[in-house]
Write a protein that holds these residues in place. Sequence first.
Motif, PDB file in Angstrom:
ATOM      1  N   UNK A 202      11.966   3.387  -4.372  1.00 23.04           N
ATOM      2  CA  UNK A 202      12.462   2.024  -4.503  1.00 23.04           C
ATOM      3  C   UNK A 202      12.556   1.285  -3.165  1.00 23.04           C
ATOM      4  N   UNK A 203      12.787   2.001  -2.089  1.00 21.35           N
ATOM      5  CA  UNK A 203      12.930   1.345  -0.798  1.00 21.35           C
ATOM      6  C   UNK A 203      11.618   0.728  -0.320  1.00 21.35           C
ATOM      7  N   UNK A 204      10.530   1.463  -0.471  1.00 24.65           N
ATOM      8  CA  UNK A 204       9.227   0.911  -0.090  1.00 24.65           C
ATOM      9  C   UNK A 204       8.900  -0.316  -0.935  1.00 24.65           C
ATOM     10  N   UNK A 205       9.227  -0.261  -2.218  1.00 21.99           N
ATOM     11  CA  UNK A 205       8.972  -1.394  -3.102  1.00 21.99           C
ATOM     12  C   UNK A 205       9.853  -2.588  -2.727  1.00 21.99           C
ATOM     13  N   UNK A 206      11.086  -2.337  -2.341  1.00 21.98           N
ATOM     14  CA  UNK A 206      11.975  -3.427  -1.918  1.00 21.98           C
ATOM     15  C   UNK A 206      11.437  -4.117  -0.673  1.00 21.98           C
ATOM     16  N   UNK A 207      10.973  -3.337   0.294  1.00 21.58           N
ATOM     17  CA  UNK A 207      10.396  -3.944   1.498  1.00 21.58           C
ATOM     18  C   UNK A 207       9.096  -4.668   1.169  1.00 21.58           C
ATOM     19  N   UNK A 208       8.306  -4.141   0.253  1.00 27.47           N
ATOM     20  CA  UNK A 208       7.086  -4.843  -0.171  1.00 27.47           C
ATOM     21  C   UNK A 208       7.462  -6.185  -0.792  1.00 27.47           C
ATOM     22  N   UNK A 209       8.510  -6.198  -1.606  1.00 26.79           N
ATOM     23  CA  UNK A 209       8.967  -7.438  -2.222  1.00 26.79           C
ATOM     24  C   UNK A 209       9.511  -8.431  -1.210  1.00 26.79           C
ATOM     25  N   UNK A 210      10.257  -7.936  -0.240  1.00 22.24           N
ATOM     26  CA  UNK A 210      10.795  -8.827   0.795  1.00 22.24           C
ATOM     27  C   UNK A 210       9.656  -9.458   1.590  1.00 22.24           C
ATOM     28  N   UNK A 211       8.652  -8.662   1.941  1.00 22.73           N
ATOM     29  CA  UNK A 211       7.510  -9.186   2.698  1.00 22.73           C
ATOM     30  C   UNK A 211       6.690 -10.160   1.849  1.00 22.73           C
ATOM     31  N   UNK A 212       6.518  -9.838   0.578  1.00 22.09           N
ATOM     32  CA  UNK A 212       5.777 -10.731  -0.315  1.00 22.09           C
ATOM     33  C   UNK A 212       6.489 -12.075  -0.426  1.00 22.09           C
ATOM     34  N   UNK A 213       7.805 -12.051  -0.576  1.00 20.56           N
ATOM     35  CA  UNK A 213       8.537 -13.313  -0.695  1.00 20.56           C
ATOM     36  C   UNK A 213       8.470 -14.126   0.596  1.00 20.56           C
ATOM     37  N   UNK A 214       8.358 -13.466   1.742  1.00 22.12           N
ATOM     38  CA  UNK A 214       8.206 -14.180   3.009  1.00 22.12           C
ATOM     39  C   UNK A 214       6.901 -14.974   3.056  1.00 22.12           C
ATOM     40  N   UNK A 215       5.924 -14.564   2.269  1.00 23.77           N
ATOM     41  CA  UNK A 215       4.656 -15.277   2.266  1.00 23.77           C
ATOM     42  C   UNK A 215       4.813 -16.721   1.792  1.00 23.77           C
ATOM     43  N   UNK A 216       5.922 -17.028   1.144  1.00 24.49           N
ATOM     44  CA  UNK A 216       6.174 -18.402   0.692  1.00 24.49           C
ATOM     45  C   UNK A 216       6.201 -19.375   1.868  1.00 24.49           C
ATOM     46  N   UNK A 217       6.559 -18.889   3.031  1.00 18.44           N
ATOM     47  CA  UNK A 217       6.630 -19.795   4.178  1.00 18.44           C
ATOM     48  C   UNK A 217       5.274 -20.036   4.837  1.00 18.44           C
ATOM     49  N   UNK A 218       4.232 -19.402   4.339  1.00 20.07           N
ATOM     50  CA  UNK A 218       2.908 -19.538   4.959  1.00 20.07           C
ATOM     51  C   UNK A 218       2.009 -20.551   4.264  1.00 20.07           C
ATOM     52  N   UNK A 219       2.507 -21.207   3.250  1.00 11.52           N
ATOM     53  CA  UNK A 219       1.684 -22.172   2.517  1.00 11.52           C
ATOM     54  C   UNK A 219       2.469 -23.443   2.262  1.00 11.52           C
ATOM     55  N   UNK A 220       1.742 -24.536   2.157  1.00 11.77           N
ATOM     56  CA  UNK A 220       2.362 -25.817   1.823  1.00 11.77           C
ATOM     57  C   UNK A 220       2.269 -26.106   0.329  1.00 11.77           C
ATOM     58  N   UNK A 221       1.469 -25.348  -0.369  1.00 12.24           N
ATOM     59  CA  UNK A 221       1.266 -25.584  -1.799  1.00 12.24           C
ATOM     60  C   UNK A 221       2.481 -25.087  -2.583  1.00 12.24           C
ATOM     61  N   UNK A 222       3.178 -25.979  -3.270  1.00 14.15           N
ATOM     62  CA  UNK A 222       4.413 -25.594  -3.961  1.00 14.15           C
ATOM     63  C   UNK A 222       4.230 -24.466  -4.972  1.00 14.15           C
ATOM     64  N   UNK A 223       3.127 -24.473  -5.718  1.00 10.64           N
ATOM     65  CA  UNK A 223       2.924 -23.428  -6.715  1.00 10.64           C
ATOM     66  C   UNK A 223       2.666 -22.073  -6.061  1.00 10.64           C
TER      67      UNK A 223
ATOM     68  N   UNK B 167       0.839  -1.205   0.000  1.00 10.23           N
ATOM     69  CA  UNK B 167       0.000   0.000   0.000  1.00 10.23           C
ATOM     70  C   UNK B 167       0.874   1.255   0.000  1.00 10.23           C
ATOM     71  N   UNK B 168       1.872   1.287   0.868  1.00  9.66           N
ATOM     72  CA  UNK B 168       2.774   2.447   0.912  1.00  9.66           C
ATOM     73  C   UNK B 168       3.506   2.623  -0.414  1.00  9.66           C
ATOM     74  N   UNK B 169       3.923   1.510  -1.002  1.00 10.20           N
ATOM     75  CA  UNK B 169       4.628   1.575  -2.274  1.00 10.20           C
ATOM     76  C   UNK B 169       3.721   2.088  -3.393  1.00 10.20           C
ATOM     77  N   UNK B 170       2.473   1.696  -3.376  1.00  3.82           N
ATOM     78  CA  UNK B 170       1.532   2.193  -4.394  1.00  3.82           C
ATOM     79  C   UNK B 170       1.275   3.685  -4.230  1.00  3.82           C
ATOM     80  N   UNK B 171       1.318   4.168  -2.993  1.00  2.18           N
ATOM     81  CA  UNK B 171       1.141   5.593  -2.741  1.00  2.18           C
ATOM     82  C   UNK B 171       2.353   6.386  -3.218  1.00  2.18           C
ATOM     83  N   UNK B 172       3.515   5.743  -3.223  1.00  4.89           N
ATOM     84  CA  UNK B 172       4.766   6.378  -3.641  1.00  4.89           C
ATOM     85  C   UNK B 172       5.487   5.453  -4.623  1.00  4.89           C
ATOM     86  N   UNK B 173       4.956   5.341  -5.827  1.00  2.00           N
ATOM     87  CA  UNK B 173       5.476   4.345  -6.778  1.00  2.00           C
ATOM     88  C   UNK B 173       6.920   4.555  -7.214  1.00  2.00           C
ATOM     89  N   UNK B 174       7.469   5.718  -6.989  1.00  2.00           N
ATOM     90  CA  UNK B 174       8.857   5.958  -7.387  1.00  2.00           C
ATOM     91  C   UNK B 174       9.838   5.753  -6.236  1.00  2.00           C
TER      92      UNK B 174
END
Length: 187
Positions: free
Chosen positions: A74-95, A65-72
Amino acid sequence: MDRRHRTSLLIAGKLAVLATLALPPLGSAETPATATDLTTAATTFQRASGGDDSAIAPAATQFTTLSRQQPLDPLLLAYAGAATSMQARTTWLPWKKMGYAEDGLAQIDKALSLLTPAHDTVPPRGVPVALETKLTAAGTFLALPSLFHRGERGRRLLDEVMQHPAYAGTPAAFQEAARKIAAKAAP
């Protein structure tokens, strides 16, 4: 996801956010995010990186949300990406694991592509946006399993951060975060 990968993601996330929490709030000059929103997102991210799986999705949502408010910003987008990638540990479904990891990596790649020479200047917070963005990317890349082929790029980014002329003048918390990621990345 194996235990080593989960532990690496936890450590990388915790180290990357350490720099954010030790400094005043970030944000671009164009449309500054409120300190409350940034503090909330950073706190949620810290909980997520500390092992609280229930905080991962909210951290990803808040930074996205913060990154969308400030699309330019890069730091907010990097943290959004890091948090998104962490979501991989919340599911058992490989895909879904792959989807979260790849989506997060795409956000981080875009954040890195947004960096300009202006992001190398030292702001009042003491850490150039380019350095914190690269450290966040390096921590995430180095935490991923080798099948993502990001380890070498993570090491290069970490080297760039630690060899940058402004690095020596950054706050101690930022330097400590970089050293911990470097120690974890050592063979």
